[in-house]
Structure formats: structure tokens, C-alpha cells
Enzyme design. Structure first.
Site, PDB file in Angstrom:
ATOM      1  N   HIS A 107       0.837  -1.196   0.000  1.00 38.97           N
ATOM      2  CA  HIS A 107       0.000   0.000   0.000  1.00 38.97           C
ATOM      3  C   HIS A 107       0.876   1.252   0.000  1.00 38.97           C
ATOM      4  CE1 HIS A 107      -3.526  -2.473   1.782  1.00 38.97           C
ATOM      5  NE2 HIS A 107      -3.673  -2.318   0.478  1.00 38.97           N
ATOM      6  N   GLU A 140       1.746   3.414   3.054  1.00 41.41           N
ATOM      7  CA  GLU A 140       2.391   2.645   4.113  1.00 41.41           C
ATOM      8  C   GLU A 140       3.880   2.486   3.809  1.00 41.41           C
ATOM      9  OE1 GLU A 140       0.057  -0.935   4.577  1.00 41.41           O
ATOM     10  OE2 GLU A 140      -1.810   0.202   4.754  1.00 41.41           O
ATOM     11  N   HIS A 181       2.586  -4.290   6.688  1.00 36.08           N
ATOM     12  CA  HIS A 181       1.670  -3.163   6.476  1.00 36.08           C
ATOM     13  C   HIS A 181       1.698  -2.268   7.709  1.00 36.08           C
ATOM     14  CE1 HIS A 181      -0.627  -4.743   2.889  1.00 36.08           C
ATOM     15  NE2 HIS A 181      -0.021  -5.841   3.291  1.00 36.08           N
ATOM     16  N   GLU A 185       0.657  -5.520  10.934  1.00 36.55           N
ATOM     17  CA  GLU A 185       0.183  -4.137  10.939  1.00 36.55           C
ATOM     18  C   GLU A 185       1.016  -3.354  11.949  1.00 36.55           C
ATOM     19  OE1 GLU A 185      -1.832  -2.912   8.854  1.00 36.55           O
ATOM     20  OE2 GLU A 185      -3.088  -4.542   8.085  1.00 36.55           O
TER      21      GLU A 185
END
Length: 397
Positions: A162, A165, A306, A365
Site C-alpha cells: 500500500h 504505508e 503493512h 500491521e
């Protein structure tokens, strides 16, 4: 650092001269026969750079070697047939300089240009790494893979699926640099020696899956696509919320793991900054390249990095192997992040990887807040994630 072979030289002798593991020297010179070096051949010594030095009064090769904690013959190798007893003040010689500080500065907006520059420099200093392109982005930027080691266990990590990110690339490249420094300086990372990992594991890294998107977030739209991208971004010139690739496709909703279900229920129905899974799975060159890499290598473990949430996901419809739960426990313990087995989201790289290969795979994450996370979080994120990275390559059941 390059030197030239003399009569009687061996890789093992160079290892003693420069205090570098012989295996790293051998792997840095794959075209040379370690059992029969040819006089005059050029040899790469990893972990060193060659520096010019102007001779000062009182200098001798022996004093200079002592200052650098290197055998005097290590200096003579760099200076050909020079008489070691006849140094002239003001003349230029070469000195080996051990690299002990990082090349990578992760505490900056980490664009594709910076990535390419750092990879080129790391390859120069650590020629035992294997650097290749697994494909290209929509705009023709290389998707780089770095391989380290040649062990039977295969571990893959990737970052910046992404666009906003991009700090994940900074984190992964910092880990790569620290691992390389640990190998050549023989210093442990959190008590873990790097050489046993190097011998037992093949580590694969794709530090920037979405270079077009990262550059869009950091630099704004490229001139030829400005109008098109402004339209996709609803007229806004602020691209900090952009997650997708340059065509407005969310790369982590592109994989054939309940893709049809995800596409049907998602509210976004056209290309834009985030969440649109495309008109079919694996429609984008970036996702095609990542699927191809996985199918070619079939890694034992895969980490997709991420932001944000300080948690990680590791299950997919009960297909995950039993070691995944044990490794998740390790990750939770070393990072303080929350372990989540299942999440109501599909078509991601982790989902597809578990479905396709029945192998251990995680979506990490990192950090917490609003993407893009600020660089002020870098040190905390790296501290928390380093334990995860080390457990992934070191902990085997």
C-alpha cells in the site's frame, strides 16, 4: 572492496586477514573456484570499502594496520608492489575501511529512487547478496528482490503493498542493513548470531511492491498522469491517503482467495485511492510479479508488512499450518502486538498464500495511528518489529 590474487592466496587466508567469514567471501565471488584461485584474479571482500589515504610523517604500513586492527598484509594487498618500507610523505595509498555503520537511513520519506540508490550501495559493499528484478510496476519501475543466504528454509518478507504505508519499506531496509552488518562484523542482533541464520535460511525481501504508488504519495502525481490521477482522487491534490497502485487498484485485494466475494461486498466499485480490487484478480503487473515469485519459490514462511494497528493476522479458513499458531505466539511475545487468527477481509496476499500453498503467512500491521504514520514513530516501530523479523528467520519447530 576489490583485491587481486597473489601466489599462494586463498579465500581462507583472506578471511583471516580481514576477519570476515570465509563463506561470505566465497559467496561474494561465485565465478571463482575457491580451491584454485588464479593469480591476478579480482576478488571481492565483503564488508569493506577501499579508501584513499595521504601518507603523513611517521606513517608506516605497520602503524596503519594496527590502527585499523588489520594484518599488515591486508594493506599490502591493496597497494600492489609498493615497498612497505619506503612510504613517501604526501603520496597516496589505499586503506581497507571496515563498514560498521548503516548505509540505509530509514528515517526519511523513502521513495523508489532512494530504495534503488541504497540497494546499489548495499550490493557494492555486500556482494554476497543477490539482487534481481521480479517484474515491473505499471510505470516500468523495477520490483526488486534481495536474497541472502542459501539455506534450505525459505523466508520471504515484503513491504509497501500500500502506497501510504511506505514507512514499511524504511523498516524492512533497516532490518536488511542491520542483518548485513551483523554478518560481516560478527556482532549478534538481540543475542542472535547472524551466520547460523545465513547458513540455514534463504531470506527473500521485496522491499517495495508498489513503487509508483509510494512515489505518488511522497512526490505527487507524475506530469503525464496528473489530470487522470486528480480525477481518481476526487480533485484533491493531497495524495497522502492513497493506498492503491498508480491505476487506482488496491494491490492487496487482488489475489484469488475469495476475490469475487470481496469484490461483491465492497462499496468501492471503480478505481481510486483505496479498496478497489480491480475487474479481475491478478490484473496488475505488481500482483502478477508477486504471485509468480511465490509460485516459483514456495517459501516456508511469508510476512507481508503493512501499517497500522499493532497487530498481525495469520489464519485463512483453517488452512494455515500448525506452526503458524506457535510462531504467532512468539511474535506476540517479542513485539507486544496483538495476535489475530481470522479477520473479515479477503483477497489479500497472505490469504492467497495460505490458500495456495498451505504455508505459514502473516500480515503485520506495524505501529498505530493514521496512515501514513509519521517518522517520529520509526524507532518504536523498528524496536517492536525487529523481534518479529528475527523470530521468523531463527525460530523453527
Amino acid at each position: 572492496m576489490k583485491i587481486n590474487v597473489r601466489s599462494g592466496d586463498t579465500f581462507w587466508y583472506y578471511s583471516q586477514l580481514y576477519y570476515i567469514p570465509a563463506g561470505l567471501i566465497i559467496d561474494s565471488n561465485p565465478s571463482l573456484d575457491p580451491n584454485g584461485l588464479i593469480i591476478g584474479s579480482e576478488v571481492e571482500i565483503p564488508g569493506f570499502i577501499k579508501e584513499s589515504y595521504t601518507v603523513k610523517q611517521g606513517d608506516t604500513f605497520w602503524k596503519l594496520a594496527e590502527q585499523r586492527n588489520i594484518h599488515v598484509d591486508g594493506l599490502l594487498l591493496l597497494n600492489g608492489n609498493m615497498n612497505p618500507g619506503a612510504l613517501k610523505i604526501g603520496s597516496t595509498i589505499f586503506l581497507p575501511s571496515r563498514v560498521t555503520a548503516p548505509v540505509v537511513n530509514g528515517r526519511q520519506g523513502y521513495s523508489s529512487d532512494i530504495l534503488q540508490r541504497d540497494l546499489t550501495r548495499l550490493k557494492e559493499i555486500y556482494p554476497f547478496i543477490k539482487l534481481s528484478s521480479i517484474g515491473e510496476s505499471v510505470l516500468g519501475k523495477s520490483l526488486y528482490e534481495i536474497k541472502i543466504g542459501d539455506g534450505s528454509k525459505k523466508v520471504h518478507m515484503n513491504a509497501s503493498f500500500h502506497a501510504n504505508e511506505w514507512i514499511t519499506t524504511s523498516i524492512l531496509m533497516t532490518f536488511l542493513n542491520d542483518f548485513l552488518l551483523s554478518l560481516t562484523n560478527m556482532n549478534p542482533i538481540r543475542g542472535i548470531q547472524a551466520m547460523p541464520v545465513y547458513r540455514g535460511v534463504t531470506l527473500s525481501l521485496v522491499p517495495m511492491v508498489n513503487p509508483d504508488g509510494v512515489d505518488l504519495v511522497l512526490k505527487g502525481p507524475p506530469a503525464p498522469m496528473k489530470d487522470q490521477l486528480l480525477k481518481l482522487n476526487k480533485g484533491s491534490t493531497d495524495f497522502t491517503g492513497w493506498k492503491a497502485n498508480i491505476r487506482g487498484i488496491d494491490l492487496n485485494k487482488q489475489f484469488p482467495a475469495r476475490w469475487e466475494f470481496e469484490k461483491e461486498r465492497i462499496e468501492v466499485k471503480s478505481p481510486g485511492p483505496r479498496d478497489f480490487p480491480g475487474d479481475k484478480p491478478l490484473s496488475e503487473p505488481e500482483t502478477i510479479a508477486m504471485a509468480g515469485l511465490a509460485q516459483e519459490e514456495v517459501f516456508d514462511r511469508m510476512l507481508a508488512i503493512h501499517t497500522q494497528g499493532k497487530e498481525f493476522y495469520w489464519g485463512y479458513e483453517g488452512l494455515e499450518p500448525s506452526e503458524a499458531e506457535r510462531l504467532a505466539g512468539d511474535f506476540e511475545r517479542v513485539s507486544g502486538y496483538r495476535s489475530v487468527r481470522y479477520i473479515d477481509s479477503y483477497a489479500g496476499y497472505k490469504d492467497w498464500y495460505i490458500k495456495e500453498f498451505k504455508k505459514t503467512a502473516f500480515t503485520l500491521e506495524l505501529g498505530k495511528g493514521i496512515n501514513p504514520l509519521p517518522l517520529s514513530q520509526f524507532d518504536e516501530i523498528y524496536r517492536d518489529s525487529l523481534g518479529i523479523f528475527l523470530a521468523a528467520v531463527y525460530r523453527w519447530y
